[in-house]
Motif scaffolding. Structure first.
Motif, PDB file in Angstrom:
ATOM      1  N   GLY A  42       0.933  -1.188  -0.049  1.00 42.30           N
ATOM      2  CA  GLY A  42      -0.134   0.064   0.066  1.00 42.30           C
ATOM      3  C   GLY A  42       0.660   1.283  -0.135  1.00 42.30           C
ATOM      4  N   ILE A  43       2.181   1.103  -0.469  1.00 36.38           N
ATOM      5  CA  ILE A  43       2.844   2.286  -0.440  1.00 36.38           C
ATOM      6  C   ILE A  43       3.170   2.671  -2.015  1.00 36.38           C
ATOM      7  CG2 ILE A  43       5.263   3.145   0.252  1.00 36.38           C
ATOM      8  CD1 ILE A  43       5.292   0.974   2.449  1.00 36.38           C
ATOM      9  N   VAL A  44       3.165   3.988  -2.286  1.00 37.18           N
ATOM     10  CA  VAL A  44       3.406   4.312  -3.692  1.00 37.18           C
ATOM     11  C   VAL A  44       4.708   4.948  -3.666  1.00 37.18           C
ATOM     12  CG1 VAL A  44       2.611   5.567  -5.557  1.00 37.18           C
ATOM     13  CG2 VAL A  44       1.215   4.841  -4.055  1.00 37.18           C
ATOM     14  N   PHE A  90      14.170   8.728  -4.225  1.00 29.04           N
ATOM     15  CA  PHE A  90      12.978   8.220  -4.374  1.00 29.04           C
ATOM     16  C   PHE A  90      12.064   8.927  -3.317  1.00 29.04           C
ATOM     17  CE2 PHE A  90      14.187   5.969  -0.438  1.00 29.04           C
ATOM     18  CZ  PHE A  90      13.196   5.785   0.395  1.00 29.04           C
ATOM     19  N   ALA A  91      10.968   9.126  -3.502  1.00 29.27           N
ATOM     20  CA  ALA A  91      10.006   9.708  -2.624  1.00 29.27           C
ATOM     21  C   ALA A  91       8.818   9.057  -2.539  1.00 29.27           C
ATOM     22  CB  ALA A  91       9.769  11.235  -3.323  1.00 29.27           C
ATOM     23  N   LEU A  92       7.733   9.248  -1.703  1.00 26.43           N
ATOM     24  CA  LEU A  92       6.485   8.544  -1.554  1.00 26.43           C
ATOM     25  C   LEU A  92       5.444   9.651  -2.183  1.00 26.43           C
ATOM     26  CD1 LEU A  92       7.030   7.513   2.308  1.00 26.43           C
ATOM     27  CD2 LEU A  92       7.597   6.232   0.234  1.00 26.43           C
ATOM     28  N   LYS A  93       4.270   8.982  -2.501  1.00 29.67           N
ATOM     29  CA  LYS A  93       3.168   9.439  -3.066  1.00 29.67           C
ATOM     30  C   LYS A  93       2.218   9.407  -1.586  1.00 29.67           C
ATOM     31  CE  LYS A  93       2.191  10.230  -7.206  1.00 29.67           C
ATOM     32  NZ  LYS A  93       1.901   9.824  -8.775  1.00 29.67           N
ATOM     33  N   ILE A 100       6.156  13.542  -1.549  1.00 25.73           N
ATOM     34  CA  ILE A 100       6.510  13.745  -0.237  1.00 25.73           C
ATOM     35  C   ILE A 100       7.770  13.186   0.115  1.00 25.73           C
ATOM     36  CG2 ILE A 100       4.221  14.328   0.636  1.00 25.73           C
ATOM     37  CD1 ILE A 100       4.307  11.803   2.220  1.00 25.73           C
ATOM     38  N   TRP A 101       8.502  13.671   0.979  1.00 22.85           N
ATOM     39  CA  TRP A 101       9.687  13.350   1.697  1.00 22.85           C
ATOM     40  C   TRP A 101       9.739  12.975   3.031  1.00 22.85           C
ATOM     41  CZ3 TRP A 101       9.419  16.175  -2.962  1.00 22.85           C
ATOM     42  CH2 TRP A 101       9.891  15.716  -3.794  1.00 22.85           C
ATOM     43  N   GLY A 111       1.523   1.218  11.425  1.00 24.31           N
ATOM     44  CA  GLY A 111       2.104   1.431  12.425  1.00 24.31           C
ATOM     45  C   GLY A 111       3.693   1.693  12.316  1.00 24.31           C
ATOM     46  N   LYS A 112       4.038   1.491  10.946  1.00 21.93           N
ATOM     47  CA  LYS A 112       5.602   1.761  10.676  1.00 21.93           C
ATOM     48  C   LYS A 112       5.656   2.814   9.616  1.00 21.93           C
ATOM     49  CE  LYS A 112       9.529  -0.998   9.357  1.00 21.93           C
ATOM     50  NZ  LYS A 112      10.138  -2.389   8.841  1.00 21.93           N
ATOM     51  N   ALA A 113       6.621   3.452   9.548  1.00 21.23           N
ATOM     52  CA  ALA A 113       6.940   4.520   8.739  1.00 21.23           C
ATOM     53  C   ALA A 113       7.021   3.820   7.083  1.00 21.23           C
ATOM     54  CB  ALA A 113       8.023   5.636   9.165  1.00 21.23           C
ATOM     55  N   ASP A 114       6.357   4.514   6.354  1.00 19.02           N
ATOM     56  CA  ASP A 114       6.401   3.975   4.756  1.00 19.02           C
ATOM     57  C   ASP A 114       7.948   3.967   4.317  1.00 19.02           C
ATOM     58  OD1 ASP A 114       3.598   3.681   5.293  1.00 19.02           O
ATOM     59  OD2 ASP A 114       3.199   4.904   3.688  1.00 19.02           O
TER      60      ASP A 114
END
Length: 169
Positions: A42-44, A90-93, A100-101, A111-114
């Protein structure tokens, strides 16, 4: 959607070995796996930079020095694994679609940072993470060095094209 940025350079090392002009095939394949495995959680993941020419590297090096903004790198052209097609940033969406960074963001609510989850996936696939560096920490940076140093690369050494799918093993 994944976008890789390829830039072409006709430069060579001092001994005449041509510089790469795109990501190494193993790096390319393994970063695709990072993106897929993160998506399964579930992480982009967004690749914000891949191969970078020496000229582009020099422009980044000028930031915070002769150009405005903060210092973003200590590597001049030819001194970064990006220049040899062996690194990506990389970054996240987030849920709103913003890139975002934010290293604390937990978009999948487990419960864990992406960010930490992406780094864990990347390391399992053989990437080294710039956040582990003892000096200038580069948190978005992932690289595969295939046992080569920047000096090796500058002197013309290149990883083989037949390196295994997971050089970190």
């Amino acid at each position: 959607m994944v976008i890789f940025f390829y830039k072409f350079s006709h430069s060579s090392t001092p001994n005449g070995t041509p510089l790469p002009s795109e990501l190494h095939p193993v790096v390319k394949e393994n970063i695709k796996q990072v993106i897929k495995q993160a998506a399964d959680k579930g992480i982009v993941v967004v690749i914000t930079d891949g191969f970078r020419s020496a000229a582009d590297q020099d422009l980044l090096y000028e930031k915070g020095r002769t150009a405005g903004g903060p210092i973003v790198t200590n590597a001049k052209g030819g001194q970064s694994f990006h220049n040899y097609g062996l690194a990506v940033d990389f970054a996240l969406k987030n849920a709103s679609g913003d890139v975002i960074w934010d290293m604390q963001y937990d978009g999948n609510k487990n419960g864990k940072a992406d960010w930490d989850e992406v780094v864990e996936i990347a390391k399992a696939l053989g990437f080294a993470w710039g956040g582990d560096w003892p000096e200038f920490k580069d948190y978005p940076h992932l690289q595969m060095d295939f046992g080569l140093t920047i000096a090796d690369l500058q002197n013309g050494a290149r990883p083989t094209l037949t390196a295994g799918p997971n050089p970190g093993e």
